[in-house]
Scaffold this active site. Sequence first.
Site, PDB file in Angstrom:
ATOM      1  N   TYR A   1       0.868  -1.188  -0.106  1.00 39.30           N
ATOM      2  CA  TYR A   1       0.023  -0.163   0.117  1.00 39.30           C
ATOM      3  C   TYR A   1       0.964   1.282   0.061  1.00 39.30           C
ATOM      4  CZ  TYR A   1      -3.434   3.308   1.447  1.00 39.30           C
ATOM      5  OH  TYR A   1      -4.217   4.726   1.568  1.00 39.30           O
TER       6      TYR A   1
ATOM      7  N   ASP B   1      -1.137  16.141   5.535  1.00 41.76           N
ATOM      8  CA  ASP B   1      -1.882  15.392   4.424  1.00 41.76           C
ATOM      9  C   ASP B   1      -3.198  15.894   4.126  1.00 41.76           C
ATOM     10  OD1 ASP B   1      -2.899  13.048   2.862  1.00 41.76           O
ATOM     11  OD2 ASP B   1      -3.389  11.863   4.510  1.00 41.76           O
TER      12      ASP B   1
ATOM     13  N   ASP C   1      -2.929   5.343  -2.727  1.00 45.69           N
ATOM     14  CA  ASP C   1      -3.803   6.238  -2.283  1.00 45.69           C
ATOM     15  C   ASP C   1      -4.184   7.489  -3.169  1.00 45.69           C
ATOM     16  OD1 ASP C   1      -5.311   8.277  -0.560  1.00 45.69           O
ATOM     17  OD2 ASP C   1      -4.106   8.269   1.035  1.00 45.69           O
TER      18      ASP C   1
ATOM     19  N   ASP D   1      -6.313  10.106  -2.927  1.00 48.34           N
ATOM     20  CA  ASP D   1      -6.983  11.107  -2.047  1.00 48.34           C
ATOM     21  C   ASP D   1      -8.510  11.430  -2.735  1.00 48.34           C
ATOM     22  OD1 ASP D   1      -5.297  11.236  -0.536  1.00 48.34           O
ATOM     23  OD2 ASP D   1      -4.269  13.062  -1.107  1.00 48.34           O
TER      24      ASP D   1
ATOM     25  N   HIS E   1      -7.430   3.689  -4.516  1.00 43.96           N
ATOM     26  CA  HIS E   1      -8.574   4.347  -3.985  1.00 43.96           C
ATOM     27  C   HIS E   1      -9.085   5.695  -3.947  1.00 43.96           C
ATOM     28  CE1 HIS E   1      -7.044   5.713   0.202  1.00 43.96           C
ATOM     29  NE2 HIS E   1      -6.257   4.695   0.171  1.00 43.96           N
TER      30      HIS E   1
ATOM     31  N   GLU F   1     -11.509   9.106  -2.419  1.00 43.08           N
ATOM     32  CA  GLU F   1     -12.635   9.184  -1.283  1.00 43.08           C
ATOM     33  C   GLU F   1     -13.341  10.330  -1.715  1.00 43.08           C
ATOM     34  OE1 GLU F   1      -8.920   9.904   0.648  1.00 43.08           O
ATOM     35  OE2 GLU F   1      -9.407  11.822   1.302  1.00 43.08           O
TER      36      GLU F   1
ATOM     37  N   CYS G   1      -7.038  13.321   7.197  1.00 43.20           N
ATOM     38  CA  CYS G   1      -6.852  12.025   7.464  1.00 43.20           C
ATOM     39  C   CYS G   1      -8.336  11.779   7.824  1.00 43.20           C
ATOM     40  CB  CYS G   1      -5.939  11.982   8.812  1.00 43.20           C
ATOM     41  SG  CYS G   1      -6.156  10.481   9.479  1.00 43.20           S
TER      42      CYS G   1
ATOM     43  N   ARG H   1     -13.556   4.959  -1.441  1.00 43.30           N
ATOM     44  CA  ARG H   1     -13.662   5.129   0.160  1.00 43.30           C
ATOM     45  C   ARG H   1     -14.665   6.073   0.624  1.00 43.30           C
ATOM     46  NH1 ARG H   1      -8.595   7.965   3.296  1.00 43.30           N
ATOM     47  NH2 ARG H   1      -9.596   9.389   4.463  1.00 43.30           N
TER      48      ARG H   1
ATOM     49  N   GLU I   1     -14.225   3.979   5.803  1.00 46.37           N
ATOM     50  CA  GLU I   1     -13.062   4.621   6.613  1.00 46.37           C
ATOM     51  C   GLU I   1     -13.517   5.071   8.015  1.00 46.37           C
ATOM     52  OE1 GLU I   1     -10.301   5.174   7.372  1.00 46.37           O
ATOM     53  OE2 GLU I   1      -9.300   7.165   6.866  1.00 46.37           O
TER      54      GLU I   1
ATOM     55  N   ASN J   1      -9.009  -0.263   7.358  1.00 45.14           N
ATOM     56  CA  ASN J   1      -7.754   0.632   7.450  1.00 45.14           C
ATOM     57  C   ASN J   1      -7.315   0.364   8.929  1.00 45.14           C
ATOM     58  OD1 ASN J   1      -5.858   2.593   7.732  1.00 45.14           O
ATOM     59  ND2 ASN J   1      -7.547   4.271   7.342  1.00 45.14           N
TER      60      ASN J   1
HETATM   61  C1  LIG Z   1      -5.442   5.913   4.734  1.00 41.92           C
HETATM   62  C2  LIG Z   1      -4.804   7.151   4.717  1.00 41.92           C
HETATM   63  O1  LIG Z   1      -5.745   8.099   3.990  1.00 41.92           O
HETATM   64  C3  LIG Z   1      -3.357   7.509   4.364  1.00 41.92           C
HETATM   65  O2  LIG Z   1      -3.099   8.415   3.774  1.00 41.92           O
HETATM   66  O3  LIG Z   1      -2.848   6.259   4.398  1.00 41.92           O
HETATM   67  C4  LIG Z   1      -4.858   7.733   6.366  1.00 41.92           C
HETATM   68  C5  LIG Z   1      -3.969   7.323   7.281  1.00 41.92           C
HETATM   69  C6  LIG Z   1      -3.738   8.057   8.639  1.00 41.92           C
HETATM   70  O4  LIG Z   1      -3.682   9.165   8.498  1.00 41.92           O
HETATM   71  O5  LIG Z   1      -3.223   7.370   9.469  1.00 41.92           O
HETATM   72  C7  LIG Z   1      -6.293   8.032   6.538  1.00 41.92           C
HETATM   73  O6  LIG Z   1      -6.849   8.838   6.199  1.00 41.92           O
HETATM   74  O7  LIG Z   1      -6.788   7.039   7.126  1.00 41.92           O
END
Ligand SMILES: C[C@](O)(C(=O)O)[C@H](CC(=O)O)C(=O)O
Length: 303
Positions: free
Chosen positions: A51, A65, A92, A94, A119, A121, A129, A162, A192, A215
Site C-alpha cells: 500500500y 496530508d 492512495d 485522495d 482508492h 475518497e 486524515c 472510500r 473509513e 484501515n
Molecule cells: C489511509 C490514509 O488516507 C493514508 O493516507 O494512508 C490515512 C492514514 C492515517 O492518516 O493514519 C487515513 O486517512 O486514514
Amino acid sequence: MPYLIGSEHPAAPAGARFRAALARPGILRLPGAHNGMAALQARAAGFEALYLSGAAMTAQMGLPDLGILTVDEVAFFIRQITRACGLPLLVDGDTGYGEALNVMHMVRVFEEAGAAAVHLEDQLLPKKCGHLNDKKLALPAEMAAKVAAAVRARRHLVVIARTDAAAAEGLEGAVARARLYVEAGADAIFPEALTSVEMFREMRARLPGVPLLANMTEFGRTPQLTADEFEALGYEMVIWPVSSLRVANKAQERLYAALARDGATTAMLPEMQSRAELYATIGLADFEALDTSIAQSVLPQPD
Ligand SMILES: C[C@](O)(C(=O)O)[C@H](CC(=O)O)C(=O)O
C-alpha cells in the site's frame, strides 16, 4: 531484478496481479511501504502486495496530508516502489485531484507508473486524515461520477471507493454511499474510520458480495485488530498505511538526538542497517554481476 531485465517483468498487468492476490484464500495484507527500501523489506518479510499512503508520502516530505500532493509527485513514489519490488501496489488517490477529468488523468498516470489499484475518497478539499474531526463530504452523486470516471479511464487498475461518511452520516449514510459507488463501478469499498468491531460487522452484513478494505492505522479511531480478526469479520483487504514510516521516523529522531548529544553516531551503530545489510537488500551484487555479464557478452574475451 525485475526492473532492469525486461524478460523478468511479469506478463500480467499489475491490476490483474492484484485481483489474483485478492482471489487467493485469506485476507489480502497490504502493509504501507513509504519508499523503495521499505517495499524491499516488506517483500523480504513475505508480503505479496503493498500500500502507498498519502499520509506517509506527505509526512516524509515534511507536509500535512491535506490533498496538496500532485499526481506527478505520487507517480514518483509509485515508480520507485514498483521498480524496486515488482509487487502489486494499491495507491492512495485522495480525492482524485479534482473532478471527473482530473480523476481520469490520475488513473492514466498511476497505471503508467506501475500501480495496480487506487482508492478515491468522498471528501472535499482540503481533505484530511479520515480519523480527524470536521471532514467535509462531497455529494454522493459527485463522488459516484468520479468513480465512474476512474472506471472509464482504467485499463486494468482496480478501483476502490472510500467513504468517509461514517462520522457525519452514520453507518446508514456510509452504506447508502457505498451502494451508490458500487453501482457506479467500484470494484471494492473502503469504509473509513469505523470505530468499533460492531461497525465493521454491520458494514459487512449490509454490503453482501462487495469486497471490503479495513484501515488499521495506528492512533486513530479504529481499535487495534489483527489481520486474522478482520478476516473473521469478513473483510477482504487490510492496510497498515503509515506504520513503516512511523517506526522509521522514531528511529531517525533517536539518531539525531544521539548525534547532537555525542557528536558521533557510535551509540546508534547497533540500531543501524549495516552496509552489508543495505547492499544485500538492494541486491547490489546482482546489479554488478548483470553489468559484468553484459560487458562479457558484447566484448571479445581474451583466450
Ligand atoms: C489511509 C490514509 O488516507 C493514508 O493516507 O494512508 C490515512 C492514514 C492515517 O492518516 O493514519 C487515513 O486517512 O486514514
